[in-house]
Design a protein around this motif. Sequence first.
Motif, PDB file in Angstrom:
ATOM      1  N   UNK A 245       1.002  -1.336  -0.016  1.00 25.56           N
ATOM      2  CA  UNK A 245       0.014   0.029  -0.062  1.00 25.56           C
ATOM      3  C   UNK A 245       0.777   1.305  -0.073  1.00 25.56           C
ATOM      4  N   UNK A 246       2.180   1.293   0.105  1.00 22.83           N
ATOM      5  CA  UNK A 246       3.047   2.554   0.199  1.00 22.83           C
ATOM      6  C   UNK A 246       3.152   2.887  -1.251  1.00 22.83           C
ATOM      7  N   UNK A 247       3.197   4.285  -1.188  1.00 19.45           N
ATOM      8  CA  UNK A 247       3.199   5.185  -2.478  1.00 19.45           C
ATOM      9  C   UNK A 247       4.659   4.930  -2.983  1.00 19.45           C
ATOM     10  N   UNK A 248       4.857   4.701  -4.087  1.00 17.87           N
ATOM     11  CA  UNK A 248       5.996   4.697  -4.805  1.00 17.87           C
ATOM     12  C   UNK A 248       6.560   5.986  -5.191  1.00 17.87           C
ATOM     13  N   UNK A 249       7.706   6.257  -5.598  1.00 21.90           N
ATOM     14  CA  UNK A 249       8.189   7.437  -5.811  1.00 21.90           C
ATOM     15  C   UNK A 249       7.786   7.895  -7.073  1.00 21.90           C
ATOM     16  N   UNK A 250       7.511   9.524  -7.417  1.00 23.55           N
ATOM     17  CA  UNK A 250       7.114   9.646  -8.461  1.00 23.55           C
ATOM     18  C   UNK A 250       8.080   9.321  -9.721  1.00 23.55           C
ATOM     19  N   UNK A 251       7.200   9.507 -11.037  1.00 24.50           N
ATOM     20  CA  UNK A 251       8.209   9.202 -11.887  1.00 24.50           C
ATOM     21  C   UNK A 251       9.223  10.250 -12.174  1.00 24.50           C
ATOM     22  N   UNK A 252       9.018  11.552 -11.959  1.00 20.74           N
ATOM     23  CA  UNK A 252       9.975  12.301 -11.970  1.00 20.74           C
ATOM     24  C   UNK A 252      11.076  12.384 -11.108  1.00 20.74           C
ATOM     25  N   UNK A 253      10.530  12.001  -9.952  1.00 17.78           N
ATOM     26  CA  UNK A 253      11.565  11.940  -8.738  1.00 17.78           C
ATOM     27  C   UNK A 253      12.635  10.715  -8.972  1.00 17.78           C
ATOM     28  N   UNK A 254      11.903   9.628  -9.236  1.00 16.83           N
ATOM     29  CA  UNK A 254      12.884   8.398  -9.436  1.00 16.83           C
ATOM     30  C   UNK A 254      13.996   8.923 -10.742  1.00 16.83           C
ATOM     31  N   UNK A 255      13.293   9.364 -11.568  1.00 17.93           N
ATOM     32  CA  UNK A 255      13.741   9.578 -12.995  1.00 17.93           C
ATOM     33  C   UNK A 255      15.183  10.450 -12.458  1.00 17.93           C
ATOM     34  N   UNK A 256      14.966  11.453 -11.640  1.00 19.91           N
ATOM     35  CA  UNK A 256      16.099  12.577 -11.113  1.00 19.91           C
ATOM     36  C   UNK A 256      17.015  11.574 -10.204  1.00 19.91           C
ATOM     37  N   UNK A 257      16.690  10.729  -9.211  1.00 22.61           N
ATOM     38  CA  UNK A 257      17.492  10.048  -8.435  1.00 22.61           C
ATOM     39  C   UNK A 257      18.061   8.786  -9.080  1.00 22.61           C
ATOM     40  N   UNK A 258      17.710   8.402 -10.376  1.00 23.79           N
ATOM     41  CA  UNK A 258      18.580   7.383 -11.129  1.00 23.79           C
ATOM     42  C   UNK A 258      19.248   7.783 -12.112  1.00 23.79           C
ATOM     43  N   UNK A 259      19.116   9.203 -12.444  1.00 26.95           N
ATOM     44  CA  UNK A 259      19.942   9.849 -13.711  1.00 26.95           C
ATOM     45  C   UNK A 259      19.417   9.368 -14.832  1.00 26.95           C
ATOM     46  N   UNK A 260      18.123   8.998 -15.069  1.00 26.80           N
ATOM     47  CA  UNK A 260      17.544   8.256 -16.349  1.00 26.80           C
ATOM     48  C   UNK A 260      16.523   8.995 -16.758  1.00 26.80           C
ATOM     49  N   UNK A 261      15.831   8.930 -17.856  1.00 25.09           N
ATOM     50  CA  UNK A 261      14.858   9.575 -18.470  1.00 25.09           C
ATOM     51  C   UNK A 261      13.469   9.142 -17.657  1.00 25.09           C
ATOM     52  N   UNK A 262      12.438   9.952 -17.868  1.00 29.70           N
ATOM     53  CA  UNK A 262      11.297   9.710 -17.293  1.00 29.70           C
ATOM     54  C   UNK A 262      10.460   8.451 -18.001  1.00 29.70           C
ATOM     55  N   UNK A 263      10.811   8.297 -19.442  1.00 27.92           N
ATOM     56  CA  UNK A 263      10.328   7.207 -20.023  1.00 27.92           C
ATOM     57  C   UNK A 263      10.726   5.948 -19.563  1.00 27.92           C
ATOM     58  N   UNK A 264      12.178   5.850 -19.223  1.00 27.05           N
ATOM     59  CA  UNK A 264      12.847   4.702 -18.706  1.00 27.05           C
ATOM     60  C   UNK A 264      12.195   4.323 -17.278  1.00 27.05           C
ATOM     61  N   UNK A 265      11.743   5.432 -16.508  1.00 25.04           N
ATOM     62  CA  UNK A 265      11.183   4.874 -15.338  1.00 25.04           C
ATOM     63  C   UNK A 265       9.672   4.510 -15.653  1.00 25.04           C
ATOM     64  N   UNK A 266       9.100   4.844 -16.265  1.00 25.79           N
ATOM     65  CA  UNK A 266       7.632   4.526 -16.858  1.00 25.79           C
ATOM     66  C   UNK A 266       7.698   3.040 -17.432  1.00 25.79           C
ATOM     67  N   UNK A 267       8.645   2.769 -18.218  1.00 25.10           N
ATOM     68  CA  UNK A 267       8.907   1.482 -18.397  1.00 25.10           C
ATOM     69  C   UNK A 267       9.172   0.315 -17.346  1.00 25.10           C
ATOM     70  N   UNK A 268       9.993   0.922 -16.379  1.00 22.32           N
ATOM     71  CA  UNK A 268      10.060   0.053 -15.099  1.00 22.32           C
ATOM     72  C   UNK A 268       8.785  -0.117 -14.334  1.00 22.32           C
TER      73      UNK A 268
END
Length: 484
Positions: free
Chosen positions: A30-53
Amino acid sequence: MTDSNRTEPLYLQIADRLARSIRAGTLARGERMPSVRDLARQEGVSQSTVVQAYHWLEDARLIHAKPRSGYFVQSRPEPLPEPKASRPSGRCCSVRVGDLGREVLNLAAQQNMVSFGAACPGPEMFDQERVRRALTRVVTRQRDLLCTYPLGSGREEARRAVARHGLSLGCVLHADDIVMTNGCMESITLCLKTVTQPGDVVALESPTYFGFLEILQSLHLRALEIPTHPRHGISVDALQLALETQDVKAVLVVPTLSNPLGACMPVLERKRLAQLVAAHDIALIEDVIYNDLAEQDDKRRAVKSFDTTGHVMLCGSFNKTLAPGLRLGWVEAGRWSAPLRKIKDVQSGAQTAVLEVALADLLSQAGNEAALRQMRASIAARVDEARGLIAQSFPKGTRVTDPAGGYILWVELPGGLDAVALYEACLAENICIAPGQMFSVSPRFRSFIRLGVGGRWGPEHPAALRRIGALVQALLDAPGLVAA
């Protein structure tokens, strides 16, 4: 952060790390995942890569999206009570198994059956096109292999590929010590033939895979069942007592995702086990066929990785994880390599060279690890679904395992219900299950069933699990159908 040295796509690296965090409970239900934008910034990847994940994690049923709210960790089924550790008699005995195991496997293969009887994945779990391309390459480039009689211990490229695979098990294997076989069961049979004589005692888990019991029976060996925990595996303390008090000639174990329990031995217990057999100067036959399906890296480590004396005989295949149709296995027999090789030459000779080269090709491809990650995620989602259905549909008092990978569930029926009666009731409705009696030399598991949920899966399978639960209740309500 992502690892630039890994070969799989970035989104799979991110998805795999998040999946492990979810299954370990680091990311709670039930925990909320990091937002696509935040995780992309954290991982140093594009937002589309996070969306794929995130889409990959959705497909694995580990997270779900809420409109305008983001992604959340999917709720897993509430944990059901697990069966207790087994307590076998401590006496060795001759093995006399009937035809029930073969009957279940034959029925499981019938197209009209809704099957939970077999412990093998369905074809949809594999990349069939990748296997086809590998075979095509071999036949095209090395067509002479089709007209060359195979000799020796297996193609060198296959043995080298297996040796490289050994690194994922924590082992340093040498290609020259590896013998290719016709599947893991032949590997185990060869090991037993090498280190035992008719009448000898073999210690093994309780319950254990019924195929092992069939091998012991065919070789006229006696079985000594050792107490086994549904999560932690065989009791090393109980095994030590057995070795000190009985004339055991070999130990046969599946430390990772044992069949039918799905148990995984802790790493320190694996080390103790290697030291124990060395101290008693007996062979440990280790089956690692399921290791690649374990969710955590440490649970894939083989007992063989702690072997400094050559007392561990390592057996495996890729029938459960790569290409069942190749029917290839392997064995590294430690100090017994030379006599095992002689028995293999006499018993069955070499395998089909084309298949061995194709196997080497598949194991060497960069995408093999990514394919395994996808398979583990798909299987985990399937097991979660099945456990949820059991929790909803089976009567109160049912117990079921929660394995750390793999696709086998061991279910204890309430009220001491006779599993054979349930098996027969299921067959009347074209549903196949595996009664617990198959997995022991004694009747102590008469109120258990094994459910394999890795095979073909359609809308009829969830419905069948619900129906099994209803049949359990109906049999409980009928007099005279409890286990003795």
